[in-house]
Motif scaffolding. Structure first.
Motif, PDB file in Angstrom:
ATOM      1  N   THR A 424       7.374   5.741   7.235  1.00 19.05           N
ATOM      2  CA  THR A 424       6.314   4.981   7.890  1.00 19.05           C
ATOM      3  C   THR A 424       6.903   3.997   8.885  1.00 19.05           C
ATOM      4  O   THR A 424       7.924   3.343   8.608  1.00 19.05           O
ATOM      5  N   ILE A 425       6.252   3.880  10.042  1.00 18.12           N
ATOM      6  CA  ILE A 425       6.688   2.968  11.105  1.00 18.12           C
ATOM      7  C   ILE A 425       5.465   2.263  11.684  1.00 18.12           C
ATOM      8  O   ILE A 425       4.350   2.793  11.622  1.00 18.12           O
ATOM      9  N   PRO A 426       5.625   1.048  12.253  1.00 15.80           N
ATOM     10  CA  PRO A 426       4.492   0.371  12.886  1.00 15.80           C
ATOM     11  C   PRO A 426       3.960   1.160  14.070  1.00 15.80           C
ATOM     12  O   PRO A 426       4.690   1.893  14.737  1.00 15.80           O
ATOM     13  N   MET A 427       2.706   1.016  14.337  1.00 18.50           N
ATOM     14  CA  MET A 427       2.074   1.711  15.455  1.00 18.50           C
ATOM     15  C   MET A 427       2.513   1.081  16.777  1.00 18.50           C
ATOM     16  O   MET A 427       2.420  -0.144  16.941  1.00 18.50           O
ATOM     17  N   PRO A 428       3.015   1.882  17.710  1.00 16.83           N
ATOM     18  CA  PRO A 428       3.387   1.339  19.018  1.00 16.83           C
ATOM     19  C   PRO A 428       2.195   0.630  19.669  1.00 16.83           C
ATOM     20  O   PRO A 428       1.054   1.093  19.593  1.00 16.83           O
ATOM     21  N   GLY A 429       2.475  -0.492  20.308  1.00 18.04           N
ATOM     22  CA  GLY A 429       1.424  -1.245  20.970  1.00 18.04           C
ATOM     23  C   GLY A 429       0.635  -2.167  20.071  1.00 18.04           C
ATOM     24  O   GLY A 429      -0.238  -2.907  20.535  1.00 18.04           O
ATOM     25  N   SER A 430       0.951  -2.164  18.756  1.00 15.93           N
ATOM     26  CA  SER A 430       0.193  -2.998  17.821  1.00 15.93           C
ATOM     27  C   SER A 430       0.756  -4.409  17.720  1.00 15.93           C
ATOM     28  O   SER A 430       0.140  -5.268  17.077  1.00 15.93           O
ATOM     29  N   ASP A 431       1.918  -4.658  18.321  1.00 11.48           N
ATOM     30  CA  ASP A 431       2.577  -5.962  18.228  1.00 11.48           C
ATOM     31  C   ASP A 431       2.803  -6.354  16.767  1.00 11.48           C
ATOM     32  O   ASP A 431       2.713  -7.532  16.407  1.00 11.48           O
ATOM     33  N   ASN A 432       3.063  -5.330  15.931  1.00 11.06           N
ATOM     34  CA  ASN A 432       3.303  -5.522  14.495  1.00 11.06           C
ATOM     35  C   ASN A 432       2.127  -6.155  13.755  1.00 11.06           C
ATOM     36  O   ASN A 432       2.302  -6.707  12.673  1.00 11.06           O
ATOM     37  N   GLN A 433       0.953  -6.074  14.362  1.00 11.29           N
ATOM     38  CA  GLN A 433      -0.262  -6.497  13.665  1.00 11.29           C
ATOM     39  C   GLN A 433      -0.772  -5.281  12.895  1.00 11.29           C
ATOM     40  O   GLN A 433      -1.443  -4.410  13.452  1.00 11.29           O
ATOM     41  N   LEU A 434      -0.434  -5.207  11.621  1.00 14.31           N
ATOM     42  CA  LEU A 434      -0.692  -3.985  10.854  1.00 14.31           C
ATOM     43  C   LEU A 434      -2.121  -3.896  10.333  1.00 14.31           C
ATOM     44  O   LEU A 434      -2.619  -2.806  10.061  1.00 14.31           O
ATOM     45  N   GLY A 435      -2.780  -5.036  10.184  1.00 13.46           N
ATOM     46  CA  GLY A 435      -4.157  -5.054   9.698  1.00 13.46           C
ATOM     47  C   GLY A 435      -5.152  -5.113  10.837  1.00 13.46           C
ATOM     48  O   GLY A 435      -4.953  -5.844  11.819  1.00 13.46           O
ATOM     49  N   ARG A 436      -6.216  -4.333  10.707  1.00 12.68           N
ATOM     50  CA  ARG A 436      -7.238  -4.314  11.757  1.00 12.68           C
ATOM     51  C   ARG A 436      -8.607  -4.162  11.095  1.00 12.68           C
ATOM     52  O   ARG A 436      -8.786  -3.341  10.193  1.00 12.68           O
ATOM     53  N   ARG A 448     -17.646  -2.722  18.851  1.00 10.37           N
ATOM     54  CA  ARG A 448     -18.245  -3.995  19.254  1.00 10.37           C
ATOM     55  C   ARG A 448     -17.220  -5.114  19.258  1.00 10.37           C
ATOM     56  O   ARG A 448     -17.212  -5.954  20.162  1.00 10.37           O
ATOM     57  N   TRP A 449     -16.425  -5.194  18.218  1.00  8.63           N
ATOM     58  CA  TRP A 449     -15.360  -6.197  18.169  1.00  8.63           C
ATOM     59  C   TRP A 449     -14.262  -5.698  17.247  1.00  8.63           C
ATOM     60  O   TRP A 449     -14.464  -4.795  16.431  1.00  8.63           O
ATOM     61  N   THR A 450     -13.084  -6.302  17.399  1.00  9.38           N
ATOM     62  CA  THR A 450     -11.982  -5.978  16.499  1.00  9.38           C
ATOM     63  C   THR A 450     -11.166  -7.233  16.237  1.00  9.38           C
ATOM     64  O   THR A 450     -11.030  -8.099  17.112  1.00  9.38           O
ATOM     65  N   HIS A 451     -10.663  -7.333  15.030  1.00 14.12           N
ATOM     66  CA  HIS A 451      -9.804  -8.441  14.615  1.00 14.12           C
ATOM     67  C   HIS A 451      -8.508  -7.835  14.109  1.00 14.12           C
ATOM     68  O   HIS A 451      -8.526  -6.928  13.273  1.00 14.12           O
ATOM     69  N   THR A 452      -7.376  -8.313  14.623  1.00 13.56           N
ATOM     70  CA  THR A 452      -6.080  -7.829  14.150  1.00 13.56           C
ATOM     71  C   THR A 452      -5.285  -8.982  13.545  1.00 13.56           C
ATOM     72  O   THR A 452      -5.452 -10.145  13.927  1.00 13.56           O
ATOM     73  N   GLN A 453      -4.421  -8.629  12.588  1.00 17.64           N
ATOM     74  CA  GLN A 453      -3.591  -9.632  11.939  1.00 17.64           C
ATOM     75  C   GLN A 453      -2.362  -8.942  11.356  1.00 17.64           C
ATOM     76  O   GLN A 453      -2.310  -7.724  11.246  1.00 17.64           O
ATOM     77  N   ARG A 454      -1.368  -9.717  10.976  1.00 14.49           N
ATOM     78  CA  ARG A 454      -0.133  -9.165  10.425  1.00 14.49           C
ATOM     79  C   ARG A 454      -0.361  -8.483   9.073  1.00 14.49           C
ATOM     80  O   ARG A 454       0.166  -7.411   8.803  1.00 14.49           O
ATOM     81  N   ALA A 455      -1.162  -9.094   8.209  1.00 18.57           N
ATOM     82  CA  ALA A 455      -1.373  -8.592   6.855  1.00 18.57           C
ATOM     83  C   ALA A 455      -2.400  -7.467   6.844  1.00 18.57           C
ATOM     84  O   ALA A 455      -3.476  -7.587   7.443  1.00 18.57           O
ATOM     85  N   MET A 456      -2.062  -6.387   6.133  1.00 16.40           N
ATOM     86  CA  MET A 456      -2.995  -5.280   5.990  1.00 16.40           C
ATOM     87  C   MET A 456      -4.159  -5.681   5.094  1.00 16.40           C
ATOM     88  O   MET A 456      -3.982  -6.388   4.104  1.00 16.40           O
ATOM     89  N   PHE A 457      -5.346  -5.201   5.429  1.00 24.51           N
ATOM     90  CA  PHE A 457      -6.519  -5.393   4.574  1.00 24.51           C
ATOM     91  C   PHE A 457      -6.434  -4.415   3.411  1.00 24.51           C
ATOM     92  O   PHE A 457      -6.232  -3.223   3.595  1.00 24.51           O
ATOM     93  N   MET A 458      -6.583  -4.936   2.188  1.00 23.01           N
ATOM     94  CA  MET A 458      -6.386  -4.122   0.998  1.00 23.01           C
ATOM     95  C   MET A 458      -7.614  -4.025   0.101  1.00 23.01           C
ATOM     96  O   MET A 458      -7.517  -3.533  -1.017  1.00 23.01           O
ATOM     97  N   THR A 459      -8.757  -4.491   0.564  1.00 20.11           N
ATOM     98  CA  THR A 459      -9.997  -4.273  -0.180  1.00 20.11           C
ATOM     99  C   THR A 459     -10.972  -3.511   0.710  1.00 20.11           C
ATOM    100  O   THR A 459     -10.804  -3.429   1.931  1.00 20.11           O
TER     101      THR A 459
END
Length: 549
Positions: A424-436, A448-459
């Motif tokens: 597994t590798i980070p997605m190119p262009g994601s700036d290592n923001q793995l959670g979306r 409509r909108w998107t929120h990105t962050q370093r931490a993956m959403f797990m629920t």
């Protein structure tokens, strides 16, 4: 009264109204009666006392420690009583307002039958019973008032690899139970069963693989029946009572890579990676729609099937690991729309008129030991963390993972081998923001909108009439988003990463929001990809929140 292994003295719930078909179809606003609250799988609560104006006042009401193991539970709530499934095939009945334990039931499973960390994503309630699918490939019914077991029905031989990671679903008065652990080669294949809720008697059994005599058997090429594997159900299905139809997704064919199973991605391998529409009274397959035929990259299409009426159209909406969002007519299975929620390079072409996907040529041509890099990867895209529908906005709120994979096919060395190496590798262009987290308009299939962050959403996501979307992440944060614009309105940090499925319910007019924490199936992945995020071992618990006075 009876003592459990933990020496707790069980009590009996004095009054508990039977859960009827009518109640499952339209639960009281206060209750959470099914995996995603309602039979349509929308993950939406009509409670609105906790809303955008006051969510900042949320505080902890109570917390209870849960048993060890992969914790991806969904509590259900009825008449002020919470029924909580734990790792270890354990169920507790709890006073949903105070957290006081009423009774506990522990199913005596053989230790060898517990695999994959032991997640159990849901249980079901119907009339006066709770229904649990067990690690050793059985379904059991438990008296909801006392926690005393009523019947047990064996579906399969767990020593052949069969197991469960999901509980049953009640559809038209039938206990419908999908099978997991279908990686091994055996003559039984993978299947779904229907059971009588009073006795456990098996009413029907439907194969999720096209076996001899099936009109779609040729989609397995030259692979003999005893070497056809996969087609597991590891996410609960949904039910449309008007159409009398149960909808469920199936996983990919096994082993993961087509060449390892003696096929190419051009061999569809039905009924894997599909939406199945079944008559829950008979198990008859009304229709099927295959999303990614001949999957060769561990790109499951087995996740939530959400039933949404768009104008006059009755649709079933789903999304797979590849991040492809689908709309189908739930009467006929006819294709209604498709959208890419993430940048993807798996498919060279997507036909937006028919939904037909065409793989990259190097994926089709891949041989043993060839390395193929794809985005999204085997972890998703999207995974078991379910989306939720917001009827106020007409949008689906979807948790996504911005990761890619390098897949290397291997030879099948032993029965049950996945026969692939996946890095597994980070997605190119994601700036290592793995959670979306993204909001998608169901009618137009536009973001409509998107929120990105370093931490993956797990629920999974919980949406409410308060125009909130609740979701938790691997960095121990539980967050509330504004469904209109994706703004974070509230967050709190808990004792462990959040896993499972948050719910909302009410007791005596007071609204609560609950969420599980602990370890999950992706812990090694999240630790490797986000080593700077602290992930304690253990920490399984259920946290319940209320508004401060």
């Amino acid at each position: 009264m009876a003592k459990t292994a933990g020496r707790w003295v069980n009590r009996v719930i004095p009054e508990l109204a039977p859960v009827t078909d009518a109640l499952l179809r339209k639960p009281p606003d206060s209750d959470w009666l099914s995996w995603r609250r309602t039979q349509d799988g929308q993950g939406y609560s009509p409670l609105g006392k906790i809303n955008r104006g006051n969510v900042s006042r949320l505080k902890l009401a109570w917390v209870i420690t849960m048993y060890e193991g992969s914790n991806q539970a969904t509590p259900i709530v009825h008449d002020g009583v919470m029924f909580l499934t734990h790792p270890g095939n354990i169920i507790q009945a709890i006073d949903a307002a105070t957290g006081e334990l009423i009774w506990e039931y522990a199913y005596p499973y053989p230790p060898a039958s517990r695999t994959m960390g032991g997640p159990m994503r849901n249980i079901a309630i119907y009339k006066d019973k709770i229904y649990l699918a067990t690690y050793d490939a059985a379904v059991v019914a438990i008296d909801a008032r006392s926690g005393v077991p009523v019947w047990r029905a064996v579906q399969a031989d767990y020593t052949k690899g069969y197991t469960h990671t999901i509980g049953p679903v009640i559809a038209d008065g039938v206990v419908v139970s999908g099978m997991n652990g279908c990686e091994r080669y055996n003559n039984d294949g993978c299947f779904i069963t229907g059971h009588d809720p009073e006795t456990g008697r098996e009413l029907w059994r439907t194969s999720t693989l096209a076996l001899p005599g099936d009109p779609n058997e040729a989609t397995w090429g030259n692979v003999p029946p005893e070497r056809r594997a996969g087609g597991d159900n590891w996410i609960p299905g949904t039910f449309d009572p008007e159409l009398g139809t149960y909808f469920v997704g199936t996983s990919q064919a096994k082993p993961w890579v087509a060449v390892s199973r003696g096929m190419t991605p051009l061999d569809a391998a039905l009924y894997t990676s599909s939406t199945l529409a079944l008559d829950p009274r008979t198990g008859r397959m009304k229709w099927h729609f295959q999303h990614n035929a001949g999957d060769s990259l561990d790109q499951d299409a087995s996740f939530e099937r959400i039933l949404i009426d768009v104008g006059a159209e009755k649709q079933v909406v789903t999304i797979g690991k590849d991040g492809i969002l689908w709309k189908l007519d739930r009467r006929s299975g006819a294709f209604r729309g498709v959208a890419e929620t993430l940048p993807q390079d798996i498919y060279a072409r997507i036909d937006h008129q028919t939904g037909r996907l065409e793989y990259r040529q190097d994926i089709i041509d891949a041989k043993i030991d060839d390395a193929v890099t794809v985005c999204p990867g085997a972890a998703g895209g999207h995974n078991w963390q379910a989306s939720a529908y917001s009827p106020e906005t007409g949008a689906l709120i979807i948790p996504l993972i911005q990761l890619c994979s390098v897949v290397i096919a291997g030879e099948v060395e032993q029965q049950g081998s996945y026969a692939a190496t996946i890095n597994t590798i980070p997605m190119p262009g994601s700036d290592n923001q793995l959670g979306r987290l993204s909001s998608w308009d169901v009618e137009s299939l536009q973001e409509r909108w998107t929120h990105t962050q370093r931490a993956m959403f797990m629920t999974g996501v919980l949406t409410t009439a308060g125009k909130l979307a609740f979701v938790g992440d691997v960095d121990r944060y539980f967050k509330a988003f504004d469904v209109d614009n994706g703004k974070v309105l509230w967050q709190t940090r808990l004792g462990a990463p959040l896993h499972g499925y948050p719910i909302a319910y009410a007791v005596d007019g007071k609204q609560y929001v609950a969420v599980p924490t602990g370890i999950g199936l992706l812990r090694m992945l999240t630790a490797e990809q986000s080593p700077e995020i602290y992930q304690p071992i253990g920490g399984n618990a259920l946290y319940v929140f209320e508004l401060a006075e």
